[in-house]
Design a protein around this motif. Sequence first.
Motif, PDB file in Angstrom:
ATOM      1  N   GLU A   7     -32.814  81.456 135.887  1.00  0.00           N
ATOM      2  CA  GLU A   7     -33.118  80.037 135.761  1.00  0.00           C
ATOM      3  C   GLU A   7     -31.935  79.098 135.618  1.00  0.00           C
ATOM      4  OE1 GLU A   7     -32.801  81.089 131.390  1.00  0.00           O
ATOM      5  OE2 GLU A   7     -33.498  82.102 133.194  1.00  0.00           O
ATOM      6  N   SER A   8     -32.089  77.936 136.251  1.00  0.00           N
ATOM      7  CA  SER A   8     -31.292  76.751 135.951  1.00  0.00           C
ATOM      8  C   SER A   8     -32.283  75.658 135.578  1.00  0.00           C
ATOM      9  CB  SER A   8     -30.442  76.324 137.148  1.00  0.00           C
ATOM     10  OG  SER A   8     -31.251  76.092 138.287  1.00  0.00           O
ATOM     11  N   LEU A   9     -31.855  74.769 134.705  1.00  0.00           N
ATOM     12  CA  LEU A   9     -32.729  73.694 134.232  1.00  0.00           C
ATOM     13  C   LEU A   9     -31.880  72.578 133.642  1.00  0.00           C
ATOM     14  CD1 LEU A   9     -32.633  74.221 130.914  1.00  0.00           C
ATOM     15  CD2 LEU A   9     -34.209  76.050 131.529  1.00  0.00           C
ATOM     16  N   ILE A  10     -32.531  71.517 133.270  1.00  0.00           N
ATOM     17  CA  ILE A  10     -31.860  70.411 132.601  1.00  0.00           C
ATOM     18  C   ILE A  10     -32.216  70.441 131.121  1.00  0.00           C
ATOM     19  CG2 ILE A  10     -31.676  67.908 132.387  1.00  0.00           C
ATOM     20  CD1 ILE A  10     -30.226  68.973 134.817  1.00  0.00           C
ATOM     21  N   ASP A  11     -31.202  70.605 130.281  1.00  0.00           N
ATOM     22  CA  ASP A  11     -31.380  70.487 128.836  1.00  0.00           C
ATOM     23  C   ASP A  11     -31.315  69.015 128.454  1.00  0.00           C
ATOM     24  OD1 ASP A  11     -31.599  73.211 128.084  1.00  0.00           O
ATOM     25  OD2 ASP A  11     -29.429  73.458 128.192  1.00  0.00           O
ATOM     26  N   LEU A  12     -32.343  68.522 127.784  1.00  0.00           N
ATOM     27  CA  LEU A  12     -32.331  67.174 127.245  1.00  0.00           C
ATOM     28  C   LEU A  12     -31.909  67.280 125.785  1.00  0.00           C
ATOM     29  CD1 LEU A  12     -35.592  65.811 128.911  1.00  0.00           C
ATOM     30  CD2 LEU A  12     -33.225  65.433 129.617  1.00  0.00           C
ATOM     31  N   VAL A  13     -30.652  66.945 125.520  1.00  0.00           N
ATOM     32  CA  VAL A  13     -30.011  67.199 124.232  1.00  0.00           C
ATOM     33  C   VAL A  13     -29.997  65.934 123.386  1.00  0.00           C
ATOM     34  CG1 VAL A  13     -27.862  67.958 123.142  1.00  0.00           C
ATOM     35  CG2 VAL A  13     -28.576  68.961 125.315  1.00  0.00           C
ATOM     36  N   PRO A  14     -30.344  66.024 122.080  1.00  0.00           N
ATOM     37  CA  PRO A  14     -30.327  64.848 121.215  1.00  0.00           C
ATOM     38  C   PRO A  14     -28.959  64.177 121.193  1.00  0.00           C
ATOM     39  CG  PRO A  14     -31.330  66.730 120.090  1.00  0.00           C
ATOM     40  CD  PRO A  14     -30.741  67.258 121.363  1.00  0.00           C
ATOM     41  N   ASP A  15     -28.979  62.841 121.286  1.00  0.00           N
ATOM     42  CA  ASP A  15     -27.726  62.079 121.287  1.00  0.00           C
ATOM     43  C   ASP A  15     -27.992  60.692 120.730  1.00  0.00           C
ATOM     44  OD1 ASP A  15     -25.253  60.996 121.697  1.00  0.00           O
ATOM     45  OD2 ASP A  15     -25.300  61.094 123.888  1.00  0.00           O
ATOM     46  N   ASN A  16     -27.745  60.525 119.420  1.00  0.00           N
ATOM     47  CA  ASN A  16     -27.939  59.233 118.754  1.00  0.00           C
ATOM     48  C   ASN A  16     -29.337  58.652 118.972  1.00  0.00           C
ATOM     49  OD1 ASN A  16     -25.278  59.106 117.704  1.00  0.00           O
ATOM     50  ND2 ASN A  16     -24.510  58.420 119.700  1.00  0.00           N
ATOM     51  N   GLY A  17     -30.346  59.482 118.752  1.00  0.00           N
ATOM     52  CA  GLY A  17     -31.725  59.029 118.861  1.00  0.00           C
ATOM     53  C   GLY A  17     -32.285  59.078 120.261  1.00  0.00           C
ATOM     54  N   CYS A  18     -31.467  59.424 121.251  1.00  0.00           N
ATOM     55  CA  CYS A  18     -31.922  59.551 122.633  1.00  0.00           C
ATOM     56  C   CYS A  18     -31.700  60.993 123.094  1.00  0.00           C
ATOM     57  CB  CYS A  18     -31.152  58.578 123.539  1.00  0.00           C
ATOM     58  SG  CYS A  18     -31.364  56.838 123.095  1.00  0.00           S
ATOM     59  N   PHE A  19     -32.007  61.257 124.344  1.00  0.00           N
ATOM     60  CA  PHE A  19     -31.767  62.582 124.912  1.00  0.00           C
ATOM     61  C   PHE A  19     -30.835  62.458 126.110  1.00  0.00           C
ATOM     62  CE2 PHE A  19     -35.668  63.364 122.569  1.00  0.00           C
ATOM     63  CZ  PHE A  19     -35.423  64.612 122.017  1.00  0.00           C
ATOM     64  N   ARG A  20     -29.802  63.266 126.109  1.00  0.00           N
ATOM     65  CA  ARG A  20     -28.804  63.261 127.171  1.00  0.00           C
ATOM     66  C   ARG A  20     -29.038  64.465 128.071  1.00  0.00           C
ATOM     67  NH1 ARG A  20     -23.234  65.112 126.604  1.00  0.00           N
ATOM     68  NH2 ARG A  20     -23.771  65.393 124.402  1.00  0.00           N
ATOM     69  N   PRO A  21     -29.154  64.273 129.399  1.00  0.00           N
ATOM     70  CA  PRO A  21     -29.418  65.399 130.308  1.00  0.00           C
ATOM     71  C   PRO A  21     -28.154  66.195 130.593  1.00  0.00           C
ATOM     72  CG  PRO A  21     -29.310  63.348 131.555  1.00  0.00           C
ATOM     73  CD  PRO A  21     -29.154  62.974 130.109  1.00  0.00           C
ATOM     74  N   LEU A  22     -28.229  67.517 130.368  1.00  0.00           N
ATOM     75  CA  LEU A  22     -27.118  68.417 130.634  1.00  0.00           C
ATOM     76  C   LEU A  22     -27.603  69.612 131.445  1.00  0.00           C
ATOM     77  CD1 LEU A  22     -25.436  68.527 127.097  1.00  0.00           C
ATOM     78  CD2 LEU A  22     -24.684  67.184 129.069  1.00  0.00           C
ATOM     79  N   ALA A  23     -26.802  70.037 132.398  1.00  0.00           N
ATOM     80  CA  ALA A  23     -27.142  71.220 133.184  1.00  0.00           C
ATOM     81  C   ALA A  23     -27.140  72.451 132.287  1.00  0.00           C
ATOM     82  CB  ALA A  23     -26.148  71.387 134.324  1.00  0.00           C
ATOM     83  N   GLY A  24     -28.151  73.302 132.440  1.00  0.00           N
ATOM     84  CA  GLY A  24     -28.227  74.491 131.595  1.00  0.00           C
ATOM     85  C   GLY A  24     -29.150  75.544 132.172  1.00  0.00           C
ATOM     86  N   GLY A  25     -29.521  76.474 131.320  1.00  0.00           N
ATOM     87  CA  GLY A  25     -30.303  77.643 131.708  1.00  0.00           C
ATOM     88  C   GLY A  25     -29.484  78.883 131.419  1.00  0.00           C
ATOM     89  N   SER A  26     -30.115  79.897 130.877  1.00  0.00           N
ATOM     90  CA  SER A  26     -29.402  81.089 130.420  1.00  0.00           C
ATOM     91  C   SER A  26     -28.579  81.743 131.527  1.00  0.00           C
ATOM     92  CB  SER A  26     -30.410  82.088 129.850  1.00  0.00           C
ATOM     93  OG  SER A  26     -29.774  83.282 129.460  1.00  0.00           O
ATOM     94  N   ASP A  54     -28.765  67.723 141.956  1.00  0.00           N
ATOM     95  CA  ASP A  54     -27.341  67.438 142.138  1.00  0.00           C
ATOM     96  C   ASP A  54     -26.572  67.634 140.838  1.00  0.00           C
ATOM     97  OD1 ASP A  54     -27.741  66.794 144.810  1.00  0.00           O
ATOM     98  OD2 ASP A  54     -28.129  64.682 144.362  1.00  0.00           O
ATOM     99  N   VAL A  55     -27.213  67.328 139.697  1.00  0.00           N
ATOM    100  CA  VAL A  55     -26.584  67.548 138.398  1.00  0.00           C
ATOM    101  C   VAL A  55     -26.317  69.036 138.197  1.00  0.00           C
ATOM    102  CG1 VAL A  55     -26.896  67.334 135.889  1.00  0.00           C
ATOM    103  CG2 VAL A  55     -27.642  65.484 137.404  1.00  0.00           C
TER     104      VAL A  55
END
Length: 303
Positions: A7-26, A54-55
């Motif tokens: 898998e590849s996926l987008i991690d939505l990571v907490p960032d000052n009350g919002c979520f920042r999209p980061l490329a991820g997946g184990s 694209d991310v």
Amino acid sequence: MILCAGESLIDLVPDNGCFRPLAGGSVYNTAIALGRLGEPVSYLWPISTDPFGDVLLQPLTQAGVHTGLCPRTDRLTTLAVVTLSDGEARYSFYDEGSAGRMLAPSDIPALPDAVQALFAGGISLVPDPCGAAIEALIARDGDRLPVMLDPNIRPFFIADPHAYRARLGRLIGRADIVKLSGDDLDWLYPGLAPDQAARQVLAQGPRLVLQTGGAAGARAHWAGETVSAAAIRTTVADTIGAGDTFNAGILASLRRQGVLGKQGLAAITADQVAAALTFGAQAAAITVSRPGANPPWAHEMPV
């Protein structure tokens, strides 16, 4: 070349009350880590044509990961909402009908001759059709290529534990190397001590069973005496991608030592196992020292 399938996926990571999209997946993280370490690596997983696709592609390209086996699809990218508790990551997945989820066994291509080893694992093993596709890949090519498996078990993602245990049993029986965390071992063999559980896994056929325990370090169970490596002391930002980077370090070390093959693993020595554990721990320590799944580049590793 090492092929990472999963898998590849987008991690939505907490960032000052919002979520920042980061490329991820184990499995994606392991492919990135291998590429950054300078290893020849290829990736197999559908990549969406949506903006998140694209991310996902950009870090693969930057790390030198070959993506020619990644089909493009109009299905959406999987999303994982991340929450952090005392530095530990927890995930909620949005995956139904996604690009990766719908990978079917018939979509698996013939592998190039350059592929020397397979790595698979993560949530891509759980649902169908993608779980069946990865299992079919290992069933087809696992007799000639060494296979490393990291289930990275997420109990909340498993709708049918009985079916998943059966799949893991089949995959472990075909794998040459299996990496399991303490949580993984507890899920597989509740009530057993981690070392006992790891030995149960070893009895199913792998050459190496790698048992990780965060700050407690890592242990390798194999035909000889158990080999241990201490965790590298560092200031922990979070643990996202730590195990995935450890996997890359193990594979990179084994390949560089010339033992990442069926015959090499059959004749592996305690010193070679220890070197692989140490390299994996060194790589993971750099990842946990900075936020997110951000594995080290080759020049950042100890000489």
